[in-house]
Enzyme design. Structure first.
Site, PDB file in Angstrom:
ATOM      1  CB  SER A 245       0.694  -4.389  -5.040  1.00 28.30           C
ATOM      2  OG  SER A 245       0.846  -3.662  -3.854  1.00 28.30           O
TER       3      SER A 245
ATOM      4  CE  LYS B 284       4.375 -12.024  -3.766  1.00 27.93           C
ATOM      5  NZ  LYS B 284       3.002 -12.565  -3.990  1.00 27.93           N
TER       6      LYS B 284
ATOM      7  NE  ARG C  76       3.938  -5.614   0.807  1.00 33.04           N
ATOM      8  CZ  ARG C  76       2.877  -5.991   0.103  1.00 33.04           C
ATOM      9  NH1 ARG C  76       1.941  -6.738   0.686  1.00 33.04           N
ATOM     10  NH2 ARG C  76       2.731  -5.648  -1.158  1.00 33.04           N
TER      11      ARG C  76
ATOM     12  NE  ARG D 125       7.401  -8.740  -5.743  1.00 38.55           N
ATOM     13  CZ  ARG D 125       7.485  -8.433  -7.032  1.00 38.55           C
ATOM     14  NH1 ARG D 125       8.516  -8.843  -7.759  1.00 38.55           N
ATOM     15  NH2 ARG D 125       6.561  -7.688  -7.615  1.00 38.55           N
TER      16      ARG D 125
ATOM     17  CG  ASP E 265       0.048 -12.785  -2.035  1.00 37.29           C
ATOM     18  OD1 ASP E 265      -0.441 -11.941  -2.801  1.00 37.29           O
ATOM     19  OD2 ASP E 265       1.259 -13.051  -2.016  1.00 37.29           O
TER      20      ASP E 265
ATOM     21  CE  LYS F 168      -3.328  -9.885  -4.635  1.00 38.96           C
ATOM     22  NZ  LYS F 168      -2.535 -10.353  -3.469  1.00 38.96           N
ATOM     23  CB  THR F 169      -4.991  -8.011   1.556  1.00 38.06           C
ATOM     24  OG1 THR F 169      -3.862  -8.638   0.959  1.00 38.06           O
ATOM     25  CG2 THR F 169      -5.026  -8.356   3.039  1.00 38.06           C
TER      26      THR F 169
ATOM     27  CG  HIS G 184      -0.397 -12.663  -7.262  1.00 36.83           C
ATOM     28  ND1 HIS G 184      -0.233 -11.400  -7.763  1.00 36.83           N
ATOM     29  CD2 HIS G 184      -0.074 -12.585  -5.941  1.00 36.83           C
ATOM     30  CE1 HIS G 184       0.166 -10.590  -6.805  1.00 36.83           C
ATOM     31  NE2 HIS G 184       0.261 -11.289  -5.690  1.00 36.83           N
TER      32      HIS G 184
END
Length: 532
Positions: A239, A200, A324, A60, A258, A243-244, A219
């Site tokens: 990140s 996003k 990704r 981003r 997410d 989390k994933t 988030h």
């Protein structure tokens, strides 16, 4: 072959977008894969995946994101975090982008953001890249064909990677621009091919709209116990904190990886897919995610591959460490059919502490939970970016500052109220370093992290003895079956206890300095938690 599939109620011409060379509405995955390859946007990978490179932007561009400063949002946007754009500059940007689109081919996807019909947002993405259409079709939620016939978008995102903004004319910082206009219900994106800007942008919209309806936008990833949506858990984290990975537990049902909302009825996924990091991805460690990398229509973004065999090299970060894969939620075998669950029984706040100070797990009081939520701490390890020679703290409030349209306290107080109402248990989990900082210590064993998380989610951890951490005041288990007691006390894992104490004081000072900005806006209990 005719690409046209559904004639929506509201066409682009009705939105003032005219003179296009072609507009393809709501193509399905096979047609989008075919268009992506035929147009030279990417390479057809193993299993029918689409392999793309996003050029200079492999992540981003938060410094190029703007919110249009209109009277309706003047008093509610967190302007210190959201760069303003004048309405007049946005209008010039919009008109110039429409002129740029003349005669070009575009792809339109009409989709839902939000698994709960009571709070979902109808979103239209208009992009000149077919793979962006495929990407957002994975990431958001796909209406039935019968619903598309009457679809009327509430917000529209126009993404033109070949458009170059003019900072002097358009009131932006560079030729790359992401401009969000709440009054016009329009987002304009230029000069970036990175797929994450699309999703996003939707998250930023929901982060502004939902708090006014009493819904907490988060988030976070989320899962629940198999067969029992009332046993739900959410995982906040920046990140690289896991989390994933940690939410994709094969022993639990995945709700999403997410973005979620928390209403009075429970939690719900904003999205319909996952956008997982692939750096160092392996079949052994993350089999569910690994399998998606050869699934038909998965989008692999900035992953290095052999041009002859098309085999992926997930250990090669020469393009970016932010490589990704995007895929629909149903690609994960244990994914929820509804993407909804009850109120979270457990709230997990993930951090990757490269300083080696924090314990692998700690229990937080509601006030401590708000403190760590507003802090949003993780750390960059030395060597991850040019010039970083020792661990660097990262404080991203609410674990997602770039997407927060309102002031952090709005989200913090909403979370605090929901924890108080429902009695959720809160935990801080460190997936970073132990036995020393990065370079001296070692990474927290993933097996131990999973075991401690399992104990917390199953309620077993509530029955063990706890001690009060002398640095942060939260409670840390003294002993947990199957876990080395020394791992639970970070100081014991260091060869030099005095060095640990010095590092701990340093980290506490960093927390305090960062949190000073929130002190005028928080209650006494949270202030007390901030002081340990």
């Amino acid at each position: 072959m005719s690409l046209e599939r559904v004639n929506p109620r509201r066409r682009l011409e009705d939105q003032g977008i005219t003179g296009l060379g072609a507009a393809h509405y709501n193509l399905l995955e096979p047609a989008l894969v075919q268009a992506s390859i035929t147009r030279g946007e990417g390479t057809l990978g193993l299993g029918g995946t689409v392999l793309v490179s996003t050029g200079v932007h492999t992540g981003r561009s938060p410094k190029d994101k703007f919110v249009v400063r209109t009277p309706d949002v003047e008093d509610s946007i967190w302007w210190e975090n959201n760069a303003p754009m004048a309405p007049e500059a946005f209008e010039r940007l919009h008109q110039d982008m429409l002129a740029h689109m003349q005669g070009r081919e575009y792809f339109v996807q009409d989709l839902y953001a939000g698994a709960d019909p009571a709070y979902r947002l109808d979103v239209r993405l208009v992009t000149e890249l077919a793979w962006h259409g495929l990407f957002i079709r994975h990431m958001l939620r796909r209406p039935e064909a019968s619903e598309l016939a009457t679809f009327d978008p509430e917000f529209t995102i126009i993404n033109c990677p070949t458009f170059r903004a003019d900072p002097a004319r358009h009131g932006c910082r560079s030729e790359t621009v992401i401009a969000l206009n709440f009054e016009r219900k329009l987002v304009l994106i230029g000069a970036s091919e990175y797929g994450g800007e699309n999703k996003k942008s939707v998250f930023s919209i929901l982060n502004y709209l939902l708090p006014a309806r009493g819904v907490m936008p988060m988030h976070c990833s989320a899962n629940h116990a198999k067969g029992d949506p009332s046993e739900a858990a959410i995982f906040f984290g920046l990140s690289g904190t896991g989390k994933t990975t940690l939410s994709a537990d094969p022993e639990r049902t995945l709700i999403g990886d997410d973005e979620h909302g928390w209403s009075d009825d429970g939690i719900f996924n904003f999205e319909g897919g996952c956008y997982a990091k692939t750096i160092n991805l392996s079949r052994e460690a993350e089999p569910e995610i690994y399998e998606t990398t050869t699934r038909f229509a998965s989008v692999l973004e900035n992953v290095v591959f052999d041009p002859d065999t098309l085999e992926m090299d997930f250990d090669d970060d020469s393009l970016t460490v932010n490589a990704r894969v995007a895929y629909p939620l149903e690609a994960i075998p244990n994914a929820s059919d509804t993407s909804r669950a009850g109120v979270p029984k457990n709230i997990i706040m993930l951090t990757c502490d490269a300083f080696g100070v924090l314990p692998p797990i700690a229990r937080l009081s509601p006030a401590q939970a708000m403190y760590h939520f507003l802090s949003g701490f993780t750390a960059k390890a030395a060597g991850t970016e040019r010039g970083i020679t020792e661990p660097q703290p990262t404080f991203s409030t609410c674990f997602g500052a770039p997407f927060m349209a309102r002031r952090p306290e709005v989200y913090g107080k909403l979370l605090q109220a929901k924890i108080a109402q429902h009695g959720s248990s809160c935990w801080l989990v460190n997936t970073g370093w132990t036995g020393g900082a990065y370079g001296t210590g070692k990474r927290m064993p993933i097996k131990a992290t999973r075991a401690l998380l399992s104990a917390a989610l199953n309620g077993w951890l509530g029955n063990v003895e706890f001690r009060k951490d002398p640095n942060f005041g939260f409670e840390v288990p003294v002993s947990v079956p199957g876990i080395d007691d020394a791992l639970l006390d970070p100081r014991q894992t260091w060869a030099d206890g005095a060095a640990y104490d010095a590092q701990a004081r340093k980290l506490v000072g960093m927390f305090a300095a960062n949190f000073a900005q929130y002190v005028p806006y928080i209650d006494d209990e949270v202030k007390k938690a901030a002081l340990g």
